[in-house]
Every structure is written in structure tokens, then in C-alpha cells.
Design a protein around this motif. Structure first.
Motif, PDB file in Angstrom:
ATOM      1  N   GLU A  46       0.828  -1.205   0.000  1.00 51.64           N
ATOM      2  CA  GLU A  46       0.000   0.000   0.000  1.00 51.64           C
ATOM      3  C   GLU A  46       0.867   1.262   0.000  1.00 51.64           C
ATOM      4  N   GLN A  47       0.254   2.357  -0.383  1.00 51.23           N
ATOM      5  CA  GLN A  47       0.938   3.652  -0.448  1.00 51.23           C
ATOM      6  C   GLN A  47       1.244   4.179   0.956  1.00 51.23           C
ATOM      7  N   ASP A  48       2.372   4.871   1.082  1.00 47.55           N
ATOM      8  CA  ASP A  48       2.791   5.420   2.377  1.00 47.55           C
ATOM      9  C   ASP A  48       1.732   6.338   2.984  1.00 47.55           C
ATOM     10  N   GLN A  49       1.132   7.187   2.185  1.00 44.70           N
ATOM     11  CA  GLN A  49       0.129   8.122   2.719  1.00 44.70           C
ATOM     12  C   GLN A  49      -1.088   7.382   3.270  1.00 44.70           C
ATOM     13  N   ASP A  50      -1.477   6.294   2.630  1.00 40.75           N
ATOM     14  CA  ASP A  50      -2.591   5.489   3.144  1.00 40.75           C
ATOM     15  C   ASP A  50      -2.206   4.850   4.471  1.00 40.75           C
ATOM     16  N   PHE A  86       0.010   5.813   6.616  1.00 37.18           N
ATOM     17  CA  PHE A  86       0.118   6.866   7.628  1.00 37.18           C
ATOM     18  C   PHE A  86      -1.266   7.232   8.167  1.00 37.18           C
ATOM     19  N   GLY A  87      -2.225   7.433   7.293  1.00 35.76           N
ATOM     20  CA  GLY A  87      -3.587   7.758   7.718  1.00 35.76           C
ATOM     21  C   GLY A  87      -4.225   6.642   8.518  1.00 35.76           C
ATOM     22  N   TRP A  88      -3.990   5.411   8.121  1.00 34.07           N
ATOM     23  CA  TRP A  88      -4.570   4.280   8.842  1.00 34.07           C
ATOM     24  C   TRP A  88      -3.959   4.139  10.230  1.00 34.07           C
ATOM     25  N   PHE A  89      -2.646   4.257  10.329  1.00 35.99           N
ATOM     26  CA  PHE A  89      -1.998   4.092  11.626  1.00 35.99           C
ATOM     27  C   PHE A  89      -2.366   5.215  12.586  1.00 35.99           C
ATOM     28  N   LEU A  90      -2.619   6.398  12.074  1.00 34.15           N
ATOM     29  CA  LEU A  90      -3.009   7.530  12.928  1.00 34.15           C
ATOM     30  C   LEU A  90      -4.517   7.610  13.152  1.00 34.15           C
ATOM     31  N   PRO A 149      -8.787   1.129   6.495  1.00 36.91           N
ATOM     32  CA  PRO A 149      -8.790   0.545   5.154  1.00 36.91           C
ATOM     33  C   PRO A 149     -10.188   0.015   4.810  1.00 36.91           C
ATOM     34  N   GLN A 150     -10.545   0.078   3.556  1.00 38.28           N
ATOM     35  CA  GLN A 150     -11.821  -0.477   3.106  1.00 38.28           C
ATOM     36  C   GLN A 150     -11.766  -2.006   3.059  1.00 38.28           C
ATOM     37  N   VAL A 155      -4.031  -3.819  10.180  1.00 37.85           N
ATOM     38  CA  VAL A 155      -3.806  -2.454  10.692  1.00 37.85           C
ATOM     39  C   VAL A 155      -4.168  -2.400  12.172  1.00 37.85           C
ATOM     40  N   GLN A 156      -5.265  -3.028  12.554  1.00 37.68           N
ATOM     41  CA  GLN A 156      -5.657  -3.029  13.964  1.00 37.68           C
ATOM     42  C   GLN A 156      -4.646  -3.772  14.822  1.00 37.68           C
ATOM     43  N   ILE A 157      -4.120  -4.879  14.314  1.00 37.78           N
ATOM     44  CA  ILE A 157      -3.085  -5.622  15.049  1.00 37.78           C
ATOM     45  C   ILE A 157      -1.854  -4.734  15.249  1.00 37.78           C
ATOM     46  N   ILE A 158      -1.473  -4.013  14.218  1.00 43.25           N
ATOM     47  CA  ILE A 158      -0.311  -3.119  14.331  1.00 43.25           C
ATOM     48  C   ILE A 158      -0.598  -2.014  15.341  1.00 43.25           C
ATOM     49  N   ARG A 159      -1.770  -1.415  15.252  1.00 41.56           N
ATOM     50  CA  ARG A 159      -2.140  -0.361  16.215  1.00 41.56           C
ATOM     51  C   ARG A 159      -2.068  -0.883  17.647  1.00 41.56           C
ATOM     52  N   ASP A 160      -2.571  -2.087  17.852  1.00 41.29           N
ATOM     53  CA  ASP A 160      -2.633  -2.677  19.204  1.00 41.29           C
ATOM     54  C   ASP A 160      -1.252  -3.050  19.755  1.00 41.29           C
ATOM     55  N   ASN A 161      -0.274  -3.199  18.877  1.00 43.00           N
ATOM     56  CA  ASN A 161       1.030  -3.699  19.309  1.00 43.00           C
ATOM     57  C   ASN A 161       2.178  -2.723  19.150  1.00 43.00           C
ATOM     58  N   THR A 162       1.894  -1.477  18.812  1.00 44.23           N
ATOM     59  CA  THR A 162       2.988  -0.543  18.596  1.00 44.23           C
ATOM     60  C   THR A 162       2.745   0.809  19.276  1.00 44.23           C
TER      61      THR A 162
END
Length: 81
Positions: free
Chosen positions: A46-50, A52-56, A61-62, A70-77
Motif C-alpha cells: 500500500e501507499q505510504d500516505q494510506d 500513515f492515515g490508517w496508523f493515525l 482501510p476499506q 492495521v488493527q493488530i499493528i495499532r494494538d502492538n505498537t
């Protein structure tokens, strides 16, 4: 994808993404199920800007598969609410 290739795929054009993706690869990736590992690899396309928006949490993501990793990454970082 071997670990060395994953490392280089996690190196992005944005320092903010490097600070999320590289620690996730180092500390969490090996504990993921095979399905989640494949989701992570897909996410790296995926694109960096996407990313970045998802992590913040500006948006999600659709694609439900990407949303899950993305949720797993959010929960672990440290990106929790």
C-alpha cells in the motif's frame, strides 16, 4: 517473503512509518498466524500516505483483510486510543 526482504519492504519513505513498521517486524511479526503474516505482506504494497492515515486512525482501510492487520499493528505498537 524472507525476513531480509521484509525488513527492506518495511523501510519506507517516511520516518513515521519506519518507526511503526520496523519495531512491529522485530517484535511482533514472528508471533502472527500465517494468515496475518500474509496480511502484513499485502499491507506493505500500500501507499505510504494510506498507511500513515490508517496508523493515525484518520481512516480505516476499506479492505477487511487490511483493516485486521492495521488493527493488530495499532494494538502492538503504542498506537492504541
Amino acid at each position: 517473503m524472507d525476513r531480509n526482504r521484509l525488513f527492506w519492504a518495511c523501510r519506507r519513505g517516511m520516518l513515521e512509518l519506519d518507526l511503526v513498521l520496523l519495531p512491529f517486524l522485530e517484535n511482533v511479526y514472528e508471533t502472527l498466524s500465517e494468515d496475518d503474516k500474509q496480511r502484513f505482506i499485502k499491507l506493505l504494497d500500500e501507499q505510504d500516505q494510506d498507511l500513515f492515515g490508517w496508523f493515525l486512525r484518520r481512516e480505516d482501510p476499506q479492505d477487511p483483510e487490511l483493516k485486521k492487520i492495521v488493527q493488530i499493528i495499532r494494538d502492538n505498537t503504542g498506537l492504541q486510543d
